[in-house]
Scaffold this active site. Structure first.
Site, PDB file in Angstrom:
ATOM      1  N   GLU A 132       0.859  -1.188   0.000  1.00 23.36           N
ATOM      2  CA  GLU A 132       0.000   0.000   0.000  1.00 23.36           C
ATOM      3  C   GLU A 132       0.891   1.231   0.000  1.00 23.36           C
ATOM      4  O   GLU A 132       1.863   1.264   0.768  1.00 23.36           O
ATOM      5  CB  GLU A 132      -0.903   0.033   1.233  1.00 23.36           C
ATOM      6  CG  GLU A 132      -1.925   1.163   1.132  1.00 23.36           C
ATOM      7  CD  GLU A 132      -2.894   1.219   2.331  1.00 23.36           C
ATOM      8  OE1 GLU A 132      -2.736   0.410   3.272  1.00 23.36           O
ATOM      9  OE2 GLU A 132      -3.784   2.060   2.304  1.00 23.36           O
ATOM     10  N   MET A 275       0.384  -2.685   8.762  1.00 25.21           N
ATOM     11  CA  MET A 275      -0.297  -2.888   7.490  1.00 25.21           C
ATOM     12  C   MET A 275      -1.161  -4.137   7.528  1.00 25.21           C
ATOM     13  O   MET A 275      -0.733  -5.197   7.961  1.00 25.21           O
ATOM     14  CB  MET A 275       0.770  -2.985   6.391  1.00 25.21           C
ATOM     15  CG  MET A 275       0.202  -3.182   5.012  1.00 25.21           C
ATOM     16  SD  MET A 275      -0.816  -1.763   4.498  1.00 25.21           S
ATOM     17  CE  MET A 275      -2.020  -2.587   3.475  1.00 25.21           C
ATOM     18  N   GLU A 276      -2.380  -3.966   7.018  1.00 24.69           N
ATOM     19  CA  GLU A 276      -3.434  -4.974   7.164  1.00 24.69           C
ATOM     20  C   GLU A 276      -3.458  -6.047   6.086  1.00 24.69           C
ATOM     21  O   GLU A 276      -4.516  -6.639   5.841  1.00 24.69           O
ATOM     22  CB  GLU A 276      -4.788  -4.250   7.169  1.00 24.69           C
ATOM     23  CG  GLU A 276      -5.213  -3.643   5.812  1.00 24.69           C
ATOM     24  CD  GLU A 276      -4.876  -2.176   5.622  1.00 24.69           C
ATOM     25  OE1 GLU A 276      -3.939  -1.691   6.294  1.00 24.69           O
ATOM     26  OE2 GLU A 276      -5.532  -1.510   4.799  1.00 24.69           O
ATOM     27  N   ASN A 277      -2.336  -6.365   5.417  1.00 25.42           N
ATOM     28  CA  ASN A 277      -2.323  -7.404   4.377  1.00 25.42           C
ATOM     29  C   ASN A 277      -3.174  -8.605   4.798  1.00 25.42           C
ATOM     30  O   ASN A 277      -3.101  -9.055   5.932  1.00 25.42           O
ATOM     31  CB  ASN A 277      -0.892  -7.885   4.141  1.00 25.42           C
ATOM     32  CG  ASN A 277       0.094  -6.747   4.129  1.00 25.42           C
ATOM     33  OD1 ASN A 277       0.011  -5.889   3.290  1.00 25.42           O
ATOM     34  ND2 ASN A 277       0.980  -6.722   5.123  1.00 25.42           N
ATOM     35  N   GLU A 310      -5.642  -3.074  12.706  1.00 22.20           N
ATOM     36  CA  GLU A 310      -5.268  -3.889  11.538  1.00 22.20           C
ATOM     37  C   GLU A 310      -6.177  -5.109  11.431  1.00 22.20           C
ATOM     38  O   GLU A 310      -6.570  -5.510  10.336  1.00 22.20           O
ATOM     39  CB  GLU A 310      -3.801  -4.314  11.596  1.00 22.20           C
ATOM     40  CG  GLU A 310      -2.798  -3.163  11.754  1.00 22.20           C
ATOM     41  CD  GLU A 310      -2.981  -2.022  10.771  1.00 22.20           C
ATOM     42  OE1 GLU A 310      -3.469  -2.257   9.655  1.00 22.20           O
ATOM     43  OE2 GLU A 310      -2.657  -0.873  11.143  1.00 22.20           O
ATOM     44  N   HIS A 313      -9.498  -4.212   9.898  1.00 22.89           N
ATOM     45  CA  HIS A 313      -9.439  -4.013   8.449  1.00 22.89           C
ATOM     46  C   HIS A 313      -9.860  -5.269   7.683  1.00 22.89           C
ATOM     47  O   HIS A 313     -10.235  -5.181   6.516  1.00 22.89           O
ATOM     48  CB  HIS A 313      -8.017  -3.663   8.009  1.00 22.89           C
ATOM     49  CG  HIS A 313      -7.713  -2.187   7.955  1.00 22.89           C
ATOM     50  ND1 HIS A 313      -8.554  -1.273   7.372  1.00 22.89           N
ATOM     51  CD2 HIS A 313      -6.638  -1.469   8.389  1.00 22.89           C
ATOM     52  CE1 HIS A 313      -8.011  -0.064   7.443  1.00 22.89           C
ATOM     53  NE2 HIS A 313      -6.841  -0.152   8.069  1.00 22.89           N
ATOM     54  N   GLU A 332     -10.061   3.684   6.122  1.00 24.91           N
ATOM     55  CA  GLU A 332      -9.281   4.178   7.257  1.00 24.91           C
ATOM     56  C   GLU A 332     -10.148   4.893   8.304  1.00 24.91           C
ATOM     57  O   GLU A 332     -10.056   4.626   9.491  1.00 24.91           O
ATOM     58  CB  GLU A 332      -8.141   5.081   6.795  1.00 24.91           C
ATOM     59  CG  GLU A 332      -7.080   4.348   5.967  1.00 24.91           C
ATOM     60  CD  GLU A 332      -6.478   3.138   6.672  1.00 24.91           C
ATOM     61  OE1 GLU A 332      -6.666   2.961   7.892  1.00 24.91           O
ATOM     62  OE2 GLU A 332      -5.807   2.329   5.974  1.00 24.91           O
TER      63      GLU A 332
HETATM   64  N1  PHE Z   1      -3.124   0.887   5.851  1.00 30.81           N
HETATM   65  C1  PHE Z   1      -2.275   1.064   7.008  1.00 30.81           C
HETATM   66  C2  PHE Z   1      -3.215   1.281   8.192  1.00 30.81           C
HETATM   67  O1  PHE Z   1      -3.715   0.412   8.741  1.00 30.81           O
HETATM   68  C3  PHE Z   1      -1.360   2.208   6.949  1.00 30.81           C
HETATM   69  C4  PHE Z   1      -0.313   2.143   5.898  1.00 30.81           C
HETATM   70  C5  PHE Z   1      -0.430   2.904   4.766  1.00 30.81           C
HETATM   71  C6  PHE Z   1       0.777   1.348   6.065  1.00 30.81           C
HETATM   72  C7  PHE Z   1       0.522   2.878   3.783  1.00 30.81           C
HETATM   73  C8  PHE Z   1       1.758   1.317   5.119  1.00 30.81           C
HETATM   74  C9  PHE Z   1       1.631   2.086   3.963  1.00 30.81           C
HETATM   75  O2  PHE Z   1      -3.569   2.320   8.566  1.00 30.81           O
HETATM   76 ZN    ZN Z   2      -5.743   1.508   8.671  1.00 28.73          ZN
END
Ligand code: PHE
Ligand code: ZN
Length: 890
Positions: A132, A275-277, A310, A313, A332
């Site tokens: 992301e 990061m929520e992968n 996370e 998400h 978000e």
């Molecule tokens: N999406 C992540 C979050 O939970 C934040 C994020 C954004 C991490 C971009 C890495 C790069 O908020």
């Molecule tokens: Zn987030």
């Protein structure tokens, strides 16, 4: 590094993709400097897209070693032979087949040379990815946009000794040794279609803790948290938080986890928090690791919140994702809203609300008042990385909170259910989301949606009058909002105003509709007024005595309240408001006013004077304390940045600092006895527990220590030194060190040295050591920071370390960053330029510390502007830094 700032992206230009990718098969052979990636992508024309459109895949710094189209190898030296192009940032087929077809793409990438920490990179000895927002295109050519959803199968291969742990999204389907070599492999399959920004892989040698969670439908999920060897015990709290988050999402939203495993990997080098992968969250280790000896209570609360965020998400972001990056707040804002509610349930709700609102005002209000203000749903961007802001996150969460207040808990939950039902497996927009609530509540939410499309913090002005004869009480509301970049005029917002009328000695009185002002009894009794126009008058009747209005209870809308409450009324609210948040707010408002007056005194060359009544009110809070965490918040004065924001223009950070210090000293002297008695009474009993109640006791005790030291340095040094030496927990140890750090002298240097010596091996603790020194409000600090940049423990390439030192100086040391000779600005500008070629995302974030420069007094303003111009004028800037620099300048 991408330096093409040429093309801004506009929401209005959104078009569905012309091609879709149903299946992605990746084969990744991990190697330190030459990792080979083979991607097999199953394309098909999108029936809703344009026919015969060219296929343009995104790339970023890629070299293809081989590309095969439907079994036919393309001659990359002779692109005319296949009618297309392959450059480092795009792969184009001018006339792709108009039926399903396969592309096999082979790229070679160098994770060790990846200093941007986007795509595949190394953190210490770990191979990890961050995709992301647009990092996947640094791994292979792809349609790198969130509305292209594919099912992934990933085969990973690595040296068995170097990376015994091979992880990717989904469930593991196979693994084994590769005969005749020292390598092994694992195959992961993720059945849930996802956009490529949620792809992740990890190859590492880490220590693991495992547990499991049985979902309410009876499925057993294996949970793994993977951290540096030896740190496994520090992952226990994160595991506990994860299980509580999983249970909470089932209980509150009816949402279950959907794969057989859930893995979390902690790495030391990470640009963001986590990061929520899908099925494989990757975390900055700061938000995983916690032990009483190394983490403060605040750190524990952050671990709990980020783990939950996370995890949440998985439904809000992953199962339902965003159509395009303009919709970032869809995942978000909503997920922050959910993690706030979770933390409020786990801890004290009013105390959490106070902390959340403090953060909102400190970050988001500041952003909204300056040149970087933008819509919660932006309409254009040049660099999406610069939109992971408090406006998208925190204001995005506030909007949902307001929505829930407006339509009620029941409709809100039904609306969420409808949203999950209707958009599961899809990429959605804000309109899609809002329409679910409009449908359930049968309300027109068009005007409400302006919150997404108008930047700036609305000002809610209120005046009150009491008619003793008619026994009526009238409130007049008006709203306005200052212009923000490219938005001169604003339409009125829908502002839910939660309120009560407080009569001293009686408490909240019943609210009765009165005049013919259009307010129904139902609206009035709900305690929430809906304010939707530029002006509104509400009259309450049967009001026997003049009441005190308690406005915007629980901070029901992210606005600035402009109401000239009398000092005596504020005092009553501090003591008697039934709304905890507003009791705290009354104290803050009172203190802010005093501080604003004394800033004016100081700038006029006079001595500030403080108000004995206020001291008395706070004293009464300390003495009647039933909730120490609340009391700790109540006796903590507004920050210097809060005061600056209230003043709003011609700001002099030195005068603000002096005024606040003078009040702290005064306050510390006046209530010394009460502080001392609280300090002794709250001393630690029994073994450490991170729960909110115990944390609250420590918070109050340390707030008391801080004020004691302000009032009486000698005594403060003495108490703090003793606490520093005896403390068994990082919370108490670090609180004592913070007190000592404010007082120049040998005690301070001794304590700093001993702290460093004791925690050298604990990177996260050493970050605190750097950060604390960067925030000392003294002239010598810049030199100290410069010297610390040469310290052996300092590293430019570790984001946590750089944020600790340079980030804290810029964002949390207002007097020194804003030193009136411009030295602080020049220093930060220099770091931004040095850092930019290595890690543009981090450099751009650091530069956004200038976001409030336009409210400064003229001298500093000119100095800040010239530092910004210096950055903007430098050659070969990244898109990230260039975007922030240009938007910051007039
Ligand atoms: N999406 C992540 C979050 O939970 C934040 C994020 C954004 C991490 C971009 C890495 C790069 O908020
Ligand atoms: Zn987030």
């Amino acid at each position: 590094m991408r330096t093409d700032t040429g093309k801004p992206v506009h929401l209005k230009d959104y078009r569905v993709p012309d091609y879709l990718i149903g299946k992605v098969d990746l084969d990744v052979k991990l190697h330190l400097s030459a990792t080979r990636v083979q991607a097999r992508l199953a394309f098909r024309p999108n029936p809703n897209g344009r026919r015969n459109a060219p296929l343009v895949l995104d790339g970023d710094g890629l070299t293809a070693t081989k590309i095969v189209l439907d079994g036919e190898v393309l001659d990359l030296q002779n692109s005319a032979s296949w009618n297309g192009f392959a450059t480092s940032d795009a792969f184009t087929l001018n006339a792709p087949p108009q039926r399903p077809f396969d592309l096999e793409i082979e790229t070679e990438i160098d994770p060790s040379a990846n200093t941007q920490l986007m795509g595949l990179y190394r953190s210490g000895s770990v191979y990890c990815t961050q995709c992301e927002a647009e990092g996947f295109r640094r791994i292979t050519y792809f349609l790198d946009r969130p509305d292209v959803l594919s099912v992934y199968t990933v085969r990973l291969e690595a040296e068995s000794s170097e990376a015994p742990l091979l992880l990717s999204n989904g469930n593991k389907v196979a693994s084994g040794k590769i005969d005749g070599t020292s390598r092994h492999f694992a195959i992961w399959h993720d059945p849930y279609p996802k956009p490529c920004y949620l792809f992740a892989l990890v190859g590492s040698n880490l220590g693991s803790i495992f547990s499991d969670f049985t979902t309410r439908s009876g499925r057993k999920v294996l949970l793994g948290i993977h951290v540096e060897h030896g740190k496994e015990p520090q992952a226990a709290y994160a595991m506990d938080a994860l299980k509580r988050a999983m249970a909470w999402d089932e209980r509150v939203y009816g949402r279950e986890y959907d794969l057989d495993v859930f893995n979390i990997v902690a790495v030391s080098d990470f640009n963001m928090g986590a990061m929520e992968n899908k099925g494989l969250n990757i975390f900055n280790d700061k938000y995983v690791l916690a032990s009483p000896e190394t983490a403060t209570d605040t750190d524990y609360a952050h671990v709990e919140a980020v783990i939950a965020h996370e995890y949440f998400h998985n439904w809000t972001g992953n199962r339902i994702t965003c159509r395009d990056w303009f919709q970032l707040c869809l995942k978000e804002g909503l997920t922050v809203f959910r993690d706030h509610a979770f933390s409020a349930d786990m801890r004290s709700a009013p105390v959490r609300r106070i902390a959340d609102v403090r953060a909102l005002r400190a970050q988001q209000f500041a952003e909204d008042a300056g040149p970087l203000a933008h819509n919660v749903r932006p309409e254009t961007y040049r660099e999406i990385n610069n939109f992971y802001t408090s406006t998208i996150y925190e204001k995005g969460a506030e909007i949902i909170r307001m929505l829930k207040v407006l339509i009620g808990d029941d409709s809100f939950r039904k609306g969420m259910d409808l949203y999950f039902d209707r958009y599961d497996g899809k990429a959605a927009t804000i309109e899609d989301f809002i329409s679910c609530f409009a449908e359930i509540s049968r309300r027109d939410l068009t005007q409400f949606s302006l919150w997404y499309n108008q930047a700036g913090t609305p000002i809610l002005k209120v005046t009150a009058s009491y008619d003793e004869v008619a026994k009526t009480f009238t409130l007049d509301f008006s709203q306005s909002c200052k212009p923000t970049p490219n938005q001169e005029k604003k339409e009125p917002f829908v502002i839910p105003i939660a309120l009560g009328l407080v009569v001293p000695g009686v408490g909240d009185i019943a609210l009765r509709a009165g005049g013919n002002d259009g307010a129904s009894q139902a609206e009035i009794s709900s305690g929430v007024i809906e304010f939707t126009s530029t002006q509104r008058r509400i009259t309450f009747c049967d009001v026997a005595r003049r009441p005190i209005p308690s406005l915007l209870r629980g901070f029901s809308a992210p606005v600035r309240l402009d109401y000239a409450a009398g000092e005596a009324d504020l005092m009553t609210l501090i003591k008697h408001d039934s709304d905890g948040f507003n009791r705290w707010q009354a104290a803050q408002t009172y203190a802010t006013r005093m501080l604003q007056r004394s800033v004016a005194c100081i700038r006029a060359g006079d001595l500030p004077r403080y108000d004995a009544d206020f001291t008395a009110a706070l004293l009464s809070i300390i003495e009647q304390t039933t909730d120490p965490a609340f009391t700790a918040q109540a006796i903590t004065l507004p920050s210097e940045a809060d005061i600056a924001r209230e003043i709003g223009e011609d700001v002099d950070p030195d005068a603000i600092h002096l005024a606040r210090e003078a009040l702290r000293q005064d306050f510390g002297r006046e209530i010394k006895e009460a502080l001392l008695s609280a300090y002794t009474r709250l001393s630690e009993i029994g073994p450490y527990s991170p729960d909110a109640v115990s944390a609250g006791r420590r918070a109050l005790r340390n707030a008391a220590l801080d004020l004691l030291a302000a009032g009486d340095r000698l005594e403060g040094v003495c108490l703090a030194t003793r606490q520093f030496e005896d403390a068994e927990t990082m919370t108490d140890k670090f609180a004592a060190l913070c007190v000592l750090a404010q007082i120049p002298g040998t005690e301070r240097e001794k304590a700093l040295d001993s702290f460093y010596g004791a925690y050298q091996g604990e990177a996260l603790v050493i970050d605190k050591w750097f950060a604390l020194q960067a925030t000392i409000p003294e002239r010598g600090t810049l030199n100290r920071v410069k010297a610390l940049m040469k310290h052996k423990a300092f590293s430019y390439s570790n984001p946590n370390r750089l944020r600790a030192l340079a980030g804290s100086f810029a964002a949390a040391n207002p007097t020194q960053f804003n030193a009136d000779d411009g030295s602080g600005y020049d220093f930060i500008a220099g770091i931004v330029l040095d850092l930019d070629p290595k890690n543009p995302q981090l450099a751009a974030r650091l530069l956004s510390a200038f976001k409030s420069w336009r409210m400064l007094e003229p001298r500093r303003k000119a100095l800040a502007e010239s530092a910004l111009r210096h950055v903007a004028g430098a050659g070969a800037l990244s898109a990230d830094v260039k975007d922030i620099a240009e938007r910051s300048l007039p």
